[in-house]
Design a protein around this motif. Structure first.
Motif, PDB file in Angstrom:
ATOM      1  N   UNK A 225      40.889 100.540  46.330  1.00  0.00           N
ATOM      2  CA  UNK A 225      41.851 101.587  46.001  1.00  0.00           C
ATOM      3  C   UNK A 225      42.339 101.499  44.560  1.00  0.00           C
ATOM      4  N   UNK A 226      42.124 100.341  43.924  1.00  0.00           N
ATOM      5  CA  UNK A 226      42.529 100.182  42.534  1.00  0.00           C
ATOM      6  C   UNK A 226      43.649  99.193  42.325  1.00  0.00           C
ATOM      7  N   UNK A 227      44.367  98.832  43.387  1.00  0.00           N
ATOM      8  CA  UNK A 227      45.513  97.944  43.240  1.00  0.00           C
ATOM      9  C   UNK A 227      45.231  96.526  43.730  1.00  0.00           C
ATOM     10  N   UNK A 228      44.012  96.263  44.165  1.00  0.00           N
ATOM     11  CA  UNK A 228      43.702  94.947  44.752  1.00  0.00           C
ATOM     12  C   UNK A 228      43.762  93.820  43.729  1.00  0.00           C
ATOM     13  N   UNK A 229      43.504  94.133  42.453  1.00  0.00           N
ATOM     14  CA  UNK A 229      43.409  93.071  41.446  1.00  0.00           C
ATOM     15  C   UNK A 229      44.420  93.237  40.312  1.00  0.00           C
ATOM     16  N   UNK A 230      45.372  94.137  40.469  1.00  0.00           N
ATOM     17  CA  UNK A 230      46.267  94.455  39.352  1.00  0.00           C
ATOM     18  C   UNK A 230      47.073  93.263  38.857  1.00  0.00           C
ATOM     19  N   UNK A 231      47.449  92.347  39.738  1.00  0.00           N
ATOM     20  CA  UNK A 231      48.289  91.209  39.341  1.00  0.00           C
ATOM     21  C   UNK A 231      47.504  90.009  38.840  1.00  0.00           C
ATOM     22  N   UNK A 232      46.200  90.106  38.800  1.00  0.00           N
ATOM     23  CA  UNK A 232      45.373  88.968  38.372  1.00  0.00           C
ATOM     24  C   UNK A 232      45.241  88.991  36.848  1.00  0.00           C
ATOM     25  N   UNK A 233      46.311  88.626  36.173  1.00  0.00           N
ATOM     26  CA  UNK A 233      46.375  88.711  34.714  1.00  0.00           C
ATOM     27  C   UNK A 233      45.379  87.796  34.013  1.00  0.00           C
ATOM     28  N   UNK A 234      45.038  86.660  34.635  1.00  0.00           N
ATOM     29  CA  UNK A 234      44.183  85.662  33.983  1.00  0.00           C
ATOM     30  C   UNK A 234      42.712  85.798  34.344  1.00  0.00           C
ATOM     31  N   UNK A 235      42.363  86.793  35.148  1.00  0.00           N
ATOM     32  CA  UNK A 235      40.993  86.926  35.641  1.00  0.00           C
ATOM     33  C   UNK A 235      40.011  87.148  34.492  1.00  0.00           C
ATOM     34  N   UNK A 236      38.946  86.333  34.480  1.00  0.00           N
ATOM     35  CA  UNK A 236      37.897  86.449  33.470  1.00  0.00           C
ATOM     36  C   UNK A 236      36.606  87.007  34.043  1.00  0.00           C
ATOM     37  N   UNK A 237      36.309  86.674  35.305  1.00  0.00           N
ATOM     38  CA  UNK A 237      35.058  87.112  35.931  1.00  0.00           C
ATOM     39  C   UNK A 237      35.333  87.609  37.340  1.00  0.00           C
ATOM     40  N   UNK A 238      34.798  88.801  37.644  1.00  0.00           N
ATOM     41  CA  UNK A 238      34.922  89.391  38.973  1.00  0.00           C
ATOM     42  C   UNK A 238      33.536  89.815  39.446  1.00  0.00           C
ATOM     43  N   UNK A 239      33.091  89.244  40.561  1.00  0.00           N
ATOM     44  CA  UNK A 239      31.765  89.547  41.104  1.00  0.00           C
ATOM     45  C   UNK A 239      31.915  90.288  42.429  1.00  0.00           C
TER      46      UNK A 239
END
Length: 508
Positions: A225-239
């Motif tokens: 939906x678009x909000x699943x990762x909004x708070x992951x400020x430090x995320x570098x890689x998403x698979x």
């Protein structure tokens, strides 16, 4: 008779002693089969063979500062009871329990391992992780639970692991992730959930503020939906590759640090304007092996730092340079294995950083490489094999790029065979051409109805103006002929005797 009795007794005595002699080694061997021993000198590793859960505390082996790593080889642990490794004086930092037939983890199963940093329980039969399992081992930084039978991640299962940085849950049967499953993991850096049966993420990851690597590869996720990762400020890689995503929306806050996004092998058809939001730091985007037919303009707008874009193995039919001109740092563009049969140079800006372009295995019949180079000034590597290109194109391009360090492939570089079209097709116009603005095309094709009417009105006005001037001129001539003074003056000007017209008039 006495002799026979004595012989029988002697035989019985020998048999009993022989049996005892044979039995003693068997029982001693069984007792010695579970043992712990120190490895090679300097290895700082102790290995316990065939041990059960009660053996670690009862073994005479003394665990000390030289035993930083404990490896359990071919163990049969089944159920890890509370305090199974509560070994006095131990300084174990690494505990290797893979392939140990573990089925159940009870509360405080690892209490006593106060120095433990890394725990490997992969390739077992663990079905769940209950709250309290890791009580007393707050220093653990890495846990490997891959290749087990976990189906549900319960609330607070890892609550005590405040220093955990790496959690591997790959190759399980996880279907449900409770909303508080990752409570306490505020310092987690890497989370591997590959090859499970996860169908949705919702808000279960929202508190992992230090997470840098998230692997959700090979699951059953259908919607984002678009909000699943909004708070992951430090995320570098998403698979997110090898899922069932159709029309996903991925949104991150503008201050995110995401560098790599992998979404290959999904069911994505169209890239809408809502597809990627706020991914200003993204450098690598892989959308290969989907069903994409078109890339809308401005879809990739905002990916200012994108360097590598892979859209191979899709169903794209048109290649337009303008779609990618909002990517000033794009270096590699892979559009191979599509259905491209037409291309055009659109937009105003050039792709100044692009140096490698892969258009191989498409349906391109002809290529205007000069027009292409005009918008790709740094291009030095071009792949075109697997297209129905004319055979004379290779010689033509070799001549054109003779003085340049430019590499191009019209045929498979790993094969000795060449595939090309001997004679140009009836649609032999160059596939990539520079388009003319729509307004100019209309003007060159002819004037519109409104423009024709305006021209006709202008002509009528001009004719009326001319008639008005002509009428005025005739009236002026008639008035002039009727005036006596003007007639005399006129005669005098023409009939002067000295041949100087006007002298008579001057004398008057």
């Amino acid at each position: 008779m006495d002799t026979k009795i004595m012989g029988g007794l002697l035989w019985l005595f020998v048999s009993l002693n022989l049996g005892a002699a044979l039995a003693i080694p068997y029982f001693n061997t069984t007792a010695d089969f579970m043992k712990c021993s120190y490895g090679e000198r300097g290895s700082l590793t102790a290995t316990c063979v065939n041990a059960n859960t009660t053996y670690f505390k009862s073994t005479p082996y003394r665990f000390d500062q030289l035993d930083e790593t404990l490896v359990c080889s071919a163990c049969n642990l089944k159920t890890l009871e509370s305090g199974s490794f509560d070994i006095s004086g131990n300084q174990i930092k690494n505990l290797q329990l893979s392939l140990s037939k573990i089925e159940l983890l009870k509360q405080k199963a690892f209490v006593g391992l106060i120095f433990l940093r890394n725990l490997n329980m992969s390739h077992n039969f663990i079905s769940s992780v209950y709250p309290g399992t890791f009580t007393g081992v707050k220093k653990i930084e890495s846990i490997d639970l891959s290749y087990n039978n976990i189906s549900v991640l319960s609330d607070d299962g890892f609550l005590e692991l405040i220093n955990l940085k790496d959690l591997n849950l790959a190759y399980n049967n996880i279907k449900t992730i409770s909303s508080k499953a990752f409570n306490g993991l505020g310092n987690l850096v890497t989370l591997n959930l590959e090859r499970n049966n996860i169908t949705e993420i919702s808000y279960t990851l929202s508190k992992l503020n230090h997470l840098q690597v998230l692997n959700l590869r090979n699951n059953q996720i259908e919607k984002l939906q678009g909000s699943e990762f909004t708070n992951l400020f430090s995320l570098l890689l998403l698979d997110l590759s090898l899922n069932k995503l159709n029309n996903p929306i991925i949104e991150l806050y503008p201050n995110n640090t995401l560098k790599s996004l992998f979404m290959e092998n999904n069911s994505i058809h169209n890239l809408s304007l809502e597809f990627l939001k706020g991914l200003h730091s993204l450098e690598i985007l892989d959308l290969s092996h989907n069903a994409i037919t078109d890339i809308q303009k401005a879809t990739l707008l905002g990916l200012y730092h994108l360097r590598f874009l892979n859209i191979s193995f899709n169903a794209i039919t048109t290649f337009q340079t303008g779609v990618f001109t909002g990517l000033p740092y794009l270096e590699l563009l892979n559009m191979s294995h599509n259905a491209i049969s037409y291309g055009e140079i659109t937009g105003v800006f050039s792709l100044h950083s692009l140096y490698a372009l892969d258009l191989s295995h498409n349906k391109i019949p002809r290529l205007d490489y000069e027009a292409l180079i005009s918008r790709l000034p740094r291009l030095s590597y071009l792949r075109l094999e697997g297209n129905p290109l004319p055979c004379d194109l290779e010689e033509e391009m070799n001549t054109y790029f003779e003085a340049d360090n430019f590499k191009f492939y019209l045929h498979d570089p790993y094969s000795n065979t060449k595939s090309c079209v001997l004679t140009p097709t009836k649609h032999s116009e160059k596939i990539i051409k520079e388009t003319v603005p729509e307004l100019d095309e209309n003007r060159s094709a002819g004037m519109s109805g409104g423009e024709v009417a305006a021209v006709i009105l202008l002509c009528i006005a001009y004719i009326c103006l001319c008639l008005m001037f002509y009428v005025q001129y005739r009236t002026f001539q008639e008035n002039r002929n009727q005036s006596p003074h003007r007639a005399t003056s006129s005669v005098n000007l023409i009939s002067a005797e000295d041949g100087r017209p006007g002298d008579e008039f001057l004398r008057e």
